[in-house]
Design an enzyme around this catalytic site. Structure first.
Site, PDB file in Angstrom:
ATOM      1  N   LEU A 186       0.846  -1.191   0.000  1.00 42.86           N
ATOM      2  CA  LEU A 186       0.000   0.000   0.000  1.00 42.86           C
ATOM      3  C   LEU A 186       0.881   1.241   0.000  1.00 42.86           C
ATOM      4  O   LEU A 186       1.974   1.237   0.569  1.00 42.86           O
ATOM      5  CB  LEU A 186      -0.897  -0.015   1.240  1.00 42.86           C
ATOM      6  CG  LEU A 186      -1.859  -1.203   1.319  1.00 42.86           C
ATOM      7  CD1 LEU A 186      -2.635  -1.173   2.619  1.00 42.86           C
ATOM      8  CD2 LEU A 186      -2.819  -1.192   0.150  1.00 42.86           C
ATOM      9  N   CYS A 187       0.383   2.293  -0.620  1.00 40.92           N
ATOM     10  CA  CYS A 187       1.146   3.534  -0.697  1.00 40.92           C
ATOM     11  C   CYS A 187       1.493   4.028   0.702  1.00 40.92           C
ATOM     12  O   CYS A 187       0.653   3.903   1.588  1.00 40.92           O
ATOM     13  CB  CYS A 187       0.336   4.601  -1.436  1.00 40.92           C
ATOM     14  SG  CYS A 187       0.531   4.393  -3.223  1.00 40.92           S
ATOM     15  N   PRO A 188       2.636   4.560   0.965  1.00 40.50           N
ATOM     16  CA  PRO A 188       3.652   4.934  -0.020  1.00 40.50           C
ATOM     17  C   PRO A 188       4.696   3.849  -0.307  1.00 40.50           C
ATOM     18  O   PRO A 188       5.712   4.158  -0.926  1.00 40.50           O
ATOM     19  CB  PRO A 188       4.328   6.129   0.647  1.00 40.50           C
ATOM     20  CG  PRO A 188       4.317   5.771   2.098  1.00 40.50           C
ATOM     21  CD  PRO A 188       3.038   5.010   2.325  1.00 40.50           C
TER      22      PRO A 188
END
Ligand code: SF4
Lengths: 76, 348
Positions: A11-13
């Site tokens: 998942l970002c980042p």
């Protein structure tokens, strides 16, 4: 040379961090294909590339996977 | 001509760091940004996963801030090193599990190491005196500067006029009268300044910059620590605390129940690490079993709870598949538990 980075399920980042760290090891002209599942990368990776001078060659989306190909422009 | 001074700024993605950098850029300083990824950041995660939020534009606010400012941003993974801050904060926790004073000190220390390695001159943060009860008080702000080793090289442009002069002022890299004197929790001066600079659409997170300031999240983290042999955690542990509904009917297991399609899909990604459960007779959530069932009663109780969260909650029976980490599957049929039989204390 073409390289690949598996950033599926991250998942970002984290996909941006992994891309940043991988690109630091590559040379100008190398291509990096990053494969991700978090749709946030469609905005985040291009922004990161813009601010660091790398070029996005292609963004493709299929079956929930996003593939982003980056042309590396590292200074020598 | 003297060389252009260079600074690195801690960029959280909020308004304060955006403004702090702008104030310094206006004085001709070259700035780059650092964003630390601790695993607890409010950024990304649940926003990325939850289907119902997918019509909102997704962006990483730290990257957005950096782009607005036209600066480079370095995002640094500190998940491993940060564990010691969360597990053993010298200055203790804030209202929840947030070790803000140790955290800020640690981040400024990392930024100081960065400027030393990259030959930059000073560090910028968006801190404001009196804004946060723990890390941003008149008496604790010097603690951050001292314990981080940054000392006089730490510049807080939004309240710099209220603090002793820094190296950047003494060296003439920046002018003190161009720094600001914001203090307290009132956000009006920041909002006014953002307007003056023409910044719109900036993020305004309520509370803090991470999940550790969130009461519900902190409760789940404490529960995790209480029910594991050690308090150590993995990145997956802390991400899973942000996902789904957590129900602990027994000390030795809890259920993580997806709340909507996006979370179900995300939880499905953990099917090789956890036993997972889903209803086959009705539409329902994907559920992970964290811990283990000691007997058939534990299993039946869990399945009856899960059945309650399916569309068959009012049906006589619901069939569910239980699939272990190796993919071995068994089907069971149970009657859904009534809502009042799911004890309040079980909800985390
Ligand atoms: S809110 Fe979280 S990230 Fe921000 S200072 Fe406190 S502990 Fe650190």
């Amino acid at each position: 040379m073409k390289h690949q980075l598996n950033a599926r399920r991250l998942l970002c980042p984290l996909p941006v961090i992994r891309t940043q760290d991988k690109i630091a090891t590559l040379k100008t002209g190398d291509l990096l294909e990053v494969i991700c599942t978090d749709p946030g990368v469609k905005s985040d990776i291009p922004v990161w590339c813009r601010m660091n001078g790398h070029q996005i060659q292609n963004i493709q989306e299929q079956d929930g996977e996003i593939s982003i190909t980056i042309s590396v422009q590292n200074s020598p | 001509m003297s060389k252009q001074p260079k600074a690195v700024a801690l960029i959280s993605g909020g308004l304060d760091s955006l403004l702090a950098v702008k104030v310094i850029q206006e004085q001709g300083v070259y700035v780059e940004g650092i964003n630390f990824f601790t695993g607890f950041c409010v950024e990304g995660h649940t926003h990325a996963v939850r289907k119902k939020q997918q019509n909102k534009p997704k962006r990483n606010n730290a990257l957005w801030v950096a782009e607005q400012l036209g600066i480079k941003l370095h995002i640094i993974d500190i998940v491993e090193e940060y564990k010691d801050i969360v597990l053993n904060p010298k200055h203790g926790y804030g209202a929840n599990m947030n070790p803000c004073l140790d955290c800020k000190g640690f981040m400024v220390k990392k930024a100081t190491e960065w400027i030393e390695a990259h030959h930059f001159d000073f560090v910028i943060t968006g801190e404001v005196v009196g804004q946060r009860p723990m890390s941003q008080r008149h008496d604790t702000m010097p603690v951050i500067a001292a314990e981080s080793g940054c000392g006089e090289r730490l510049v807080r442009p939004l309240c710099g006029q209220l603090l002793p002069p820094t190296l950047a002022e003494k060296e003439g890299w920046i002018q003190r009268d161009k720094l600001l004197s914001f203090s307290g929790r009132n956000r009006t001066p920041q909002i006014r300044l953002a307007k003056r600079y023409g910044f719109v659409d900036y993020a305004q997170p309520a509370g803090g910059c991470c999940f550790l300031t969130d009461q519900n999240y902190s409760k789940k983290l404490l529960d995790l620590w209480q029910h594991r042999p050690t308090r150590n955690y993995t990145l997956d542990d802390i991400i899973l605390l942000k996902m789904g509904r957590h129900i602990r009917p027994k000390p030795y297991f809890k259920l993580i129940i997806g709340r909507e399609e996006g979370e179900n899909n995300f939880l499905r990604g953990y099917r090789k690490e956890f036993t997972h459960i889903y209803a086959t007779s009705h539409t329902g959530p994907l559920v992970l079993l964290d811990g283990k069932w000691l007997n058939d009663e534990d299993r039946t109780l869990s399945l009856r709870i899960i059945a309650r969260y399916t569309q068959g909650k009012n049906a006589d029976t619901v069939s569910l598949d239980v699939v272990d980490k190796n993919g071995n599957s068994q089907t069971f049929t149970v009657s859904p538990l009534q809502a009042n039989n799911i004890l309040h204390d079980w909800y985390l």
